[in-house]
Design a protein around this motif. Structure first.
Motif, PDB file in Angstrom:
ATOM      1  N   LEU A 878      29.970   7.799  -0.261  1.00 30.12           N
ATOM      2  CA  LEU A 878      30.626   9.024  -0.737  1.00 30.12           C
ATOM      3  C   LEU A 878      31.119   9.906   0.401  1.00 30.12           C
ATOM      4  O   LEU A 878      32.182  10.525   0.318  1.00 30.12           O
ATOM      5  CB  LEU A 878      29.644   9.803  -1.617  1.00 30.12           C
ATOM      6  N   THR A 879      30.365   9.990   1.500  1.00 26.10           N
ATOM      7  CA  THR A 879      30.730  10.869   2.619  1.00 26.10           C
ATOM      8  C   THR A 879      31.544  10.155   3.685  1.00 26.10           C
ATOM      9  O   THR A 879      31.756  10.702   4.768  1.00 26.10           O
ATOM     10  CB  THR A 879      29.460  11.465   3.253  1.00 26.10           C
ATOM     11  N   ASP A 880      32.003   8.937   3.384  1.00 24.18           N
ATOM     12  CA  ASP A 880      32.830   8.163   4.318  1.00 24.18           C
ATOM     13  C   ASP A 880      32.145   8.024   5.681  1.00 24.18           C
ATOM     14  O   ASP A 880      32.726   8.300   6.733  1.00 24.18           O
ATOM     15  CB  ASP A 880      34.198   8.829   4.490  1.00 24.18           C
ATOM     16  N   GLU A 881      30.898   7.561   5.658  1.00 29.22           N
ATOM     17  CA  GLU A 881      30.114   7.412   6.882  1.00 29.22           C
ATOM     18  C   GLU A 881      30.580   6.191   7.662  1.00 29.22           C
ATOM     19  O   GLU A 881      30.630   5.076   7.141  1.00 29.22           O
ATOM     20  CB  GLU A 881      28.629   7.258   6.536  1.00 29.22           C
ATOM     21  N   PRO A 882      30.932   6.359   8.952  1.00 27.82           N
ATOM     22  CA  PRO A 882      31.340   5.200   9.762  1.00 27.82           C
ATOM     23  C   PRO A 882      30.118   4.412  10.242  1.00 27.82           C
ATOM     24  O   PRO A 882      28.983   4.900  10.209  1.00 27.82           O
ATOM     25  CB  PRO A 882      32.069   5.845  10.938  1.00 27.82           C
ATOM     26  N   PHE A 883      30.375   3.192  10.667  1.00 27.01           N
ATOM     27  CA  PHE A 883      29.360   2.347  11.312  1.00 27.01           C
ATOM     28  C   PHE A 883      29.716   2.293  12.788  1.00 27.01           C
ATOM     29  O   PHE A 883      30.810   1.870  13.154  1.00 27.01           O
ATOM     30  CB  PHE A 883      29.365   0.952  10.689  1.00 27.01           C
ATOM     31  N   ILE A 884      28.791   2.739  13.653  1.00 22.27           N
ATOM     32  CA  ILE A 884      29.102   2.908  15.076  1.00 22.27           C
ATOM     33  C   ILE A 884      28.071   2.162  15.916  1.00 22.27           C
ATOM     34  O   ILE A 884      26.865   2.311  15.714  1.00 22.27           O
ATOM     35  CB  ILE A 884      29.108   4.403  15.469  1.00 22.27           C
ATOM     36  N   THR A 885      28.552   1.353  16.863  1.00 18.55           N
ATOM     37  CA  THR A 885      27.678   0.724  17.848  1.00 18.55           C
ATOM     38  C   THR A 885      28.118   1.161  19.239  1.00 18.55           C
ATOM     39  O   THR A 885      29.272   1.533  19.452  1.00 18.55           O
ATOM     40  CB  THR A 885      27.720  -0.811  17.758  1.00 18.55           C
ATOM     41  N   TYR A 886      27.181   1.131  20.190  1.00 18.94           N
ATOM     42  CA  TYR A 886      27.513   1.547  21.549  1.00 18.94           C
ATOM     43  C   TYR A 886      26.756   0.692  22.548  1.00 18.94           C
ATOM     44  O   TYR A 886      25.781   0.002  22.209  1.00 18.94           O
ATOM     45  CB  TYR A 886      27.219   3.040  21.751  1.00 18.94           C
ATOM     46  N   THR A 887      27.216   0.733  23.805  1.00 12.75           N
ATOM     47  CA  THR A 887      26.609  -0.066  24.861  1.00 12.75           C
ATOM     48  C   THR A 887      25.801   0.841  25.783  1.00 12.75           C
ATOM     49  O   THR A 887      26.165   1.998  26.028  1.00 12.75           O
ATOM     50  CB  THR A 887      27.674  -0.799  25.687  1.00 12.75           C
ATOM     51  N   GLY A 888      24.693   0.303  26.317  1.00 15.58           N
ATOM     52  CA  GLY A 888      23.881   1.093  27.238  1.00 15.58           C
ATOM     53  C   GLY A 888      23.180   2.238  26.534  1.00 15.58           C
ATOM     54  O   GLY A 888      22.935   2.217  25.327  1.00 15.58           O
ATOM     55  N   ASP A 889      22.873   3.284  27.320  1.00 11.04           N
ATOM     56  CA  ASP A 889      22.134   4.427  26.796  1.00 11.04           C
ATOM     57  C   ASP A 889      23.027   5.612  26.448  1.00 11.04           C
ATOM     58  O   ASP A 889      22.547   6.602  25.893  1.00 11.04           O
ATOM     59  CB  ASP A 889      21.077   4.881  27.816  1.00 11.04           C
ATOM     60  N   ASP A 890      24.306   5.530  26.808  1.00  3.70           N
ATOM     61  CA  ASP A 890      25.230   6.639  26.559  1.00  3.70           C
ATOM     62  C   ASP A 890      25.954   6.395  25.245  1.00  3.70           C
ATOM     63  O   ASP A 890      26.768   5.470  25.127  1.00  3.70           O
ATOM     64  CB  ASP A 890      26.237   6.769  27.705  1.00  3.70           C
ATOM     65  N   ALA A 891      25.667   7.232  24.227  1.00  9.15           N
ATOM     66  CA  ALA A 891      26.260   7.042  22.907  1.00  9.15           C
ATOM     67  C   ALA A 891      27.767   7.242  22.916  1.00  9.15           C
ATOM     68  O   ALA A 891      28.451   6.874  21.952  1.00  9.15           O
ATOM     69  CB  ALA A 891      25.614   7.996  21.904  1.00  9.15           C
ATOM     70  N   ARG A 892      28.338   7.808  24.006  1.00 13.12           N
ATOM     71  CA  ARG A 892      29.792   7.942  24.095  1.00 13.12           C
ATOM     72  C   ARG A 892      30.453   6.614  24.424  1.00 13.12           C
ATOM     73  O   ARG A 892      31.668   6.459  24.229  1.00 13.12           O
ATOM     74  CB  ARG A 892      30.152   8.987  25.159  1.00 13.12           C
ATOM     75  N   HIS A 893      29.689   5.664  24.942  1.00 18.74           N
ATOM     76  CA  HIS A 893      30.232   4.348  25.282  1.00 18.74           C
ATOM     77  C   HIS A 893      30.263   3.487  24.015  1.00 18.74           C
ATOM     78  O   HIS A 893      29.524   2.504  23.874  1.00 18.74           O
ATOM     79  CB  HIS A 893      29.398   3.687  26.369  1.00 18.74           C
TER      80      HIS A 893
END
Length: 912
Positions: A878-893
């Motif tokens: 309902l809230t259009d939640e994305p699925f996000i994966t990242y590399t390393g410890d920095d969630a911006r990556h």
């Protein structure tokens, strides 16, 4: 003697077989006369499903969770995995927008087993973990999750066992015919030409009894044609630039449109001519076909410097990350890809139970589960010229970080122009015989998994005394899994290998489709064509990848396991003062013989050849277990469980294959690298203790809190060793044989501990004005520390979320039904698809997924013509939640940012 005193309603639900498989559950043979004291039980919908699930939990000696269908063909959620994810201590991972695998108590799919009517299931993936979207929820009656084992549970695993159960037609007790039909659509629309955002799912179920209720049948058919859309940002990685700041290494964003077709058939035939003998045959078959259209533009960034661009310029840097900049003289690759997965699975079981007399009974169970899967991944390439540095370039391709992990680009070329963008490999990615020959690629992995089981057991029931019964028996399992990994390089027929020319092909008009919008990452429109039709038209020559890459052959393997289990389990009941004490204790002796056939690249008389490879091992494990339930009052109890459990190693790590690669530059002084499986891998082991307090304050209300501790042994991890390849590979230049070799091995261990709490409340219990309102809340916290070896830092366990929380608020009264459900899990290590359809572990960002449902049952309307009809409207994500994966410890990556949109469903159910 009963554990404590549940209400007559609860006893009736249990006596009727609610949510319980007669040959998959324990401790459910309660007082038969309870059913005689109740004439009619008027409970329907959500509340009935909650009551049935609660009845299973409160009458089991083990720590269990349960889900029950609200009615025939109506499990609470669209998929089984989504339903499971609402239970305490259980979380789901989404794949292509669908929840398809689960983690139990912080342990991923590798540490749990799935069964159907108590029997282990073959799996369509490369490992053991069952993908639950393979099983139509409309054909299942209930699901029970065993968090603690007993000695009669043949499918023990460290995390737990998920048992999916079909209906018992004789216990159902009446003729029933049910039809379900739902239409669905996605909020993103049809992102790719040739795709649709409309779909449907429907099912038919028929249950009946014959011959004076001695024969019962249950038949069901389900079909789903479900669309799914996705906007995916995908990054190669984040290397450092000349200033030491992290910068985008490259990206492969695309839009995906898929259509999943799934057909399912369920059949149960039950024969019970008298009270002594019962025989059940059940069949469950599914055919699963998923076709995906993927279109996007691959953009080499920092890693493309020197061959795809002439370097990067950083405009803005924030906390060590380049958030704005550009790549000079940049070139890109336009991709039109097609992925298909075709899978068939069948499970057949035959169970027989005979009561010899008041003391003795015997049981025989024979079963088979088989899966066959074929994947085809077709990549087709296009660009402005063939090979590195050829064709039109972006003088200054700007990029800017959006703040959520994605990047927006600022191109100057028109990538939808068929006169500019032509078929052909824009980069020199081909094999060594000609680096410019790769105009596409095909991956064709095939999986076959077959599992056969035979179980024989005898139970002796005592007339009196502390011991209630003793069960002993033998279980034999033979499982064989095969993988064949085929791959082909594609080259346009107009290009002559080794010529070095710049041959490109304009897409023929008959294959062109409307351009695809890539506005979500700023690249505008791109050239789109029917890649599958182009391939089938024969415009490409193909080259078997194994002929130029020997290691390709080593991805093919076969693993076989033969497991014999002897077990004994004793059930007891007594009293401590006025408090009833019941439970069981027992032990399994598990003898395993495992073997693998594979391929290995070896030096044979001075020549590299792919040869057969074989390995095997056998071992014996003793698995004791104990479950004790103490009734504190009529409605409260404490459950204590202790056991030694095991989860077998991944089958794709047990293969006997071995391969190597060569790096002519010798980065870091390492010229060669190799890898292999390990047929002698031992299982993960755990000594575990569970303590649970449960308070059942009403027929549809309870509070429970549980704590657990698992001492883990034999963790499986990849060990890297260094060696000299001069003795392995002919013609190695002296001094350049240094290499690394990676092999899975067993390590030291560690622990995982956690606490979970759940609350189910029907507010009508407190006040009549609140009749129909209720809530279900649960949450868990997990902590782990696992070390490969004692001198190494702790590693992350796949599937472990520190925190999970689920909440459902519902209203059900006078035929109206409404609910909103939310499930949250914190960051975890998940498994996703990588290059060549392989699977890798990546960090997955925490998410909260919200679903909603509205419905009305016209049976409550008083309109005779509409009796049995109900309608439902659902919104998933309902809230259009994305699925996000990242590399390393920095969630911006961010590695993947997947936007699935919202799915809407409108349907009807008719029962008569």
């Amino acid at each position: 003697m009963l554990l404590f005193k549940p209400s007559l309603l609860t006893l009736a639900l249990v006596a009727a077989g609610a949510s319980i498989s007669a040959y998959a559950a324990d401790d459910v043979n309660t007082t038969e006369t309870a059913e005689e004291n109740i004439e009619v039980i008027q409970v329907t919908g959500i509340r009935r499903s909650l009551q049935e699930a609660q009845a299973v939990k409160m009458t089991s000696s083990s720590v269990v969770e349960a889900i029950s269908a609200e009615d025939i063909g109506k499990l609470p959620d669209v998929s089984i995995a989504e339903s499971l994810a609402r239970l305490p201590g259980i979380a789901a991972q989404r794949l292509d927008g669908r929840a398809n695998v689960v983690s139990i108590r912080g342990l991923g799919p590798d540490f749990s087993l799935a069964t159907l009517n108590g029997r282990e299931q073959a799996s369509i993936n490369d490992n053991r973990g069952v993908e639950f979207d393979q099983y139509p929820s409309e054909l299942l009656n209930s699901v029970v999750v065993y968090k603690t084992p007993d000695a009669a549970l043949m499918t023990q695993a460290i995390a737990g066992t998920v048992d999916m159960q079909t209906i018992s037609p004789l216990k159902h007790g009446e003729q029933t015919f049910v039809v379900n039909l739902r239409g669905e659509t996605n909020s993103l629309g049809a992102l790719n030409a040739g795709s649709t955002d409309k779909g449907y799912r429907g099912s038919i179920s028929y249950i009946d009894q014959f011959a004076d209720d001695t024969i019962g049948i249950a038949l069901g058919y389900s079909r789903m044609q479900s669309p799914n859309q996705e906007e995916r940002w995908q990054a190669w990685g984040y290397p450092e630039d000349a200033n030491g700041d992290a910068i985008l290494g490259g990206a492969k964003p695309y839009v995906r449109s898929s259509e999943l077709e799934r057909d399912g058939v369920m059949a149960v035939i039950e024969f019970q001519p008298n009270e002594q003998f019962r025989s059940v045959v059940d069949v469950f078959y599914t055919k699963f076909y998923d076709e995906q259209i993927l279109r996007g533009i691959e953009i080499p960034g920092q890693w493309g410097g020197g061959w795809a661009n002439s370097g990067s310029t950083s405009t803005t840097v924030e906390n060590g990350l380049v958030t704005e900049g550009s790549f000079q003289d940049a070139m890109v690759l336009v991709r039109n890809d097609i992925n298909t997965r075709d899978a068939d699975s069948i499970s057949v079981g035959w169970n027989n139970n005979y009561i010899i007399d008041d003391n003795w009974e015997i049981e025989a169970d024979l079963a088979m589960s088989k899966v066959k899967r074929t994947d085809i991944g077709i990549e087709t390439y296009a660009g402005t010229g063939r090979g590195n540095g050829v064709g039109a370039v972006e003088p200054n391709l700007g990029f800017k970080y959006t703040g959520d992990g994605r990047y927006l680009f600022d191109p100057s070329l028109d990538y939808a122009d068929p006169e500019l963008i032509k078929l052909g490999g824009a980069f020199s990615w081909g094999p060594s015989i000609d680096g410019n020959m790769q105009d596409g690629f095909i991956n064709k992995p095939e999986i076959e998994d077959e599992l056969a089981t035979l179980r024989l057991s005898t139970t002796y029931n005592f007339d009196e005394g502390f011991m209630r019964s003793v069960e002993f028996g033998v279980n034999y399992t033979n499982r064989e899994k095969n993988k064949v990994d085929n791959g082909e390089y594609l080259t346009l027929k107009g290009y002559e290998i080794g010529s070095g020319d710049n041959y490109m092909l304009t897409v023929p008009d008959e294959y062109l489709q409307n351009p695809t919008s890539l506005a979500f990452f700023g690249m505008g429109d791109m050239l789109s064509y029917n890649a599958l039709a182009l391939y089938n038209a024969g415009i490409y020559n193909s080259l078997d990848a194994s002929t130029v890459q020997p290691e390709r052959s080593t991805n093919t393997w076969q693993v076989e396991e033969k497991v014999s289990t002897l077990y004994v389990k004793a059930d007891f009941e007594t009293e401590i003062g006025d408090m009833p004490l019941t439970g069981n204790f027992g032990v399994q002796a598990v003898q395993t013989n495992q073997s693998s056939n594979g391929k290995a690249v070896e030096n044979v008389n001075g020549t590299l050849e792919v040869v057969d490879s074989y390995g095997e091992d056998d071992y014996l494990e003793w698995l004791p277990s104990m479950n004790i339930a103490l009734g504190l009052t009529d409605s409260q109890r404490i459950v204590l469980s202790a056991a030694r459990t095991m989860s077998r190693a991944r089958m794709d790590k047990m293969n006997a294959s071995a391969s190597f690669n060569y790096d002519p530059n010798g980065a870091g002084g390492i010229y060669y690298s190799g890898s292999s499986g390990n047929p002698t891998l031992r299982p993960w082991m755990a000594n575990q203790v569970d303590l649970s307090y449960e308070n059942y304050f009403s027929d549809q209300g309870y509070f429970a809190i549980a704590a657990y501790y698992k001492k883990l042994e034999n963790p499986v991890y990849n060990e890297t060793i260094f060696l000299d390849f001069e003795d392995v590979i002919p013609g190695v230049e002296p001094g350049k044989g240094q290499g690394s070799f990676e092999v899975p091995v067993n390590g030291d261990g560690g622990h995982i501990a956690g606490i979970e709490a759940s609350l189910s409340v029907d507010f009508g219990y407190f006040a009549d004005a609140l009749e129909g309102f209720g809530t279900i809340l649960n949450g868990s916290y997990n902590d782990s520390e696992v070390r490969e070896t004692a001198d190494r830092d702790p590693i992350a366990l796949a599937g472990l979320s520190d925190k999970t929380f689920n909440a459902t608020i519902y209203y059900e009264n006078s035929g109206f039904e409404a609910r909103v459900s939310s499930r949250y899990r914190s960051d975890f290590l998940g498994e996703v698809t990588a290059i060549s359809l392989s699977r890798v572990n990546v960090n997955v960002q925490g998410e909260t997924v919200v679903d909603a449902q509205l419905g009305y049952d016209f049976t409550e309307s008083g309109i005779d013509a509409l009796y049995g009809l109900s309608v439902v409207f659902q919104v998933n994500n309902l809230t259009d939640e994305p699925f996000i994966t990242y590399t390393g410890d920095d969630a911006r990556h961010v590695r993947d940012y997947q936007n699935y949109g919202r799915n809407f469903m409108l349907g009807a159910n008719y029962k008569f």
